[in-house]
Write an enzyme that holds these catalytic residues in place. Sequence first.
Site, PDB file in Angstrom:
ATOM      1  N   LYS A 135      -0.402 -22.728  -7.790  1.00 10.66           N
ATOM      2  CA  LYS A 135      -1.710 -22.834  -8.436  1.00 10.66           C
ATOM      3  C   LYS A 135      -1.462 -23.459  -9.793  1.00 10.66           C
ATOM      4  O   LYS A 135      -0.891 -22.826 -10.684  1.00 10.66           O
ATOM      5  CB  LYS A 135      -2.371 -21.466  -8.581  1.00 10.66           C
TER       6      LYS A 135
ATOM      7  N   GLY B 211     -12.181 -15.138 -16.557  1.00  9.29           N
ATOM      8  CA  GLY B 211     -12.394 -13.811 -17.127  1.00  9.29           C
ATOM      9  C   GLY B 211     -13.781 -13.552 -17.677  1.00  9.29           C
ATOM     10  O   GLY B 211     -14.030 -12.486 -18.229  1.00  9.29           O
TER      11      GLY B 211
ATOM     12  N   ALA C 152     -12.183 -18.589 -10.497  1.00  9.79           N
ATOM     13  CA  ALA C 152     -12.434 -18.117 -11.866  1.00  9.79           C
ATOM     14  C   ALA C 152     -13.906 -18.034 -12.230  1.00  9.79           C
ATOM     15  O   ALA C 152     -14.734 -18.816 -11.765  1.00  9.79           O
ATOM     16  CB  ALA C 152     -11.729 -19.003 -12.897  1.00  9.79           C
ATOM     17  N   GLY C 153     -14.218 -17.052 -13.069  1.00 14.22           N
ATOM     18  CA  GLY C 153     -15.541 -16.915 -13.646  1.00 14.22           C
ATOM     19  C   GLY C 153     -16.503 -16.045 -12.862  1.00 14.22           C
ATOM     20  O   GLY C 153     -17.593 -15.762 -13.340  1.00 14.22           O
TER      21      GLY C 153
ATOM     22  N   ASN D 201     -10.048 -12.374  -9.819  1.00 11.65           N
ATOM     23  CA  ASN D 201      -9.123 -11.345 -10.264  1.00 11.65           C
ATOM     24  C   ASN D 201      -9.855 -10.306 -11.124  1.00 11.65           C
ATOM     25  O   ASN D 201     -10.027  -9.157 -10.741  1.00 11.65           O
ATOM     26  CB  ASN D 201      -7.975 -11.999 -11.045  1.00 11.65           C
ATOM     27  N   THR D 202     -10.341 -10.767 -12.309  1.00  9.28           N
ATOM     28  CA  THR D 202     -10.892  -9.821 -13.274  1.00  9.28           C
ATOM     29  C   THR D 202     -12.058  -9.019 -12.710  1.00  9.28           C
ATOM     30  O   THR D 202     -12.172  -7.819 -12.976  1.00  9.28           O
ATOM     31  CB  THR D 202     -11.337 -10.585 -14.541  1.00  9.28           C
TER      32      THR D 202
END
Lengths: 65, 255
Positions: free
Chosen positions: B94, B155, B182-183, B204-205
């Site tokens: 990645k 994040g 992401a986001g 992830n977050t």
Amino acid sequence: MKITVNGEPREIAADTLQQALDALGHGDARVATAVNEAFVPAAARAETRLAPGDRVEILAPRQGG
Amino acid sequence: MRLYGTELSSRLMLGTAQYPSPAILAEAFRRSGAGIATVSLRREAAGGDGGAFWDLVRDLGVRILPNTAGCHSAREAVTTARMAREMFGTPWIKLEVIGHADTLQPDPWGLVEAARELCADGFEVFPYTTEDLVLAERLLDAGCGVLMPWGAPIGTGLGLSNRHGLRSLRAQFPEVPMVVDAGLGLPSQAAEAMEMGFDAVLLNTAVARAGDPAAMAEGFAKAVEAGRLGYEADPMEPRDMAAPSTPLIGRAVLA
């Protein structure tokens, strides 16, 4: 010999990268290495000679996103 | 779904950072059904054997996608990728080349430069990119077989902040596997990305920082599946005026 390991100055008695890893207690650890911003494969560590001032990076698997 | 020739049953990819504990990380993966885990490389303390986290990830039984998170130049990213390939035994990477500290927005020039070098060196590159069409084309020219446009900055949990741009990217390269990376903060945002025709999402977050990460992981898994089914089922066209769904014929006259 003075080298930098992971950003910290270290005094290490080692001629090669492998000897430096052994001296730092990594032995057969699962780590990846670079010297002066260039990747050094595990198979090349024993022949990779270190010089004073060299910058060594020793990385291990960590959490990531 | 096939990514670089590898068949994957789940369209959810999950990061391994920021969980309250290793046990919760493992439980979140189990309930997510995710087939891919992202990991990183970081400095090892003297005497460290690098083993504990690696054992945990290996036990998840999923494919590993190492990242180059934190790299701000093509050179750093390429070196990190080579270290990761040896460490994790995979050509997958990645690719993150960060260009802006506050938004963690990719550096398009560094990204293309690193992608070109890594693809030529046999890597299978998953570039973390924006929804920019020209950048996407350059990455494909460089040899990338997958694109990973951001939903919003890493994040933030803002969801899909440029729907028009993402739709346009999806339409421009219909054959290229694309992962919204992401986001994302909520399952509904993942479902929306899937309804738009994206092949997968990576987060992830949103899971790790939820009050109950394992439940959120399952929520995302269901949303991804629901969104994909909605896309495959060929949705109706929206219209401005109402159209009764119940037949008018046979209606009683009671007024």
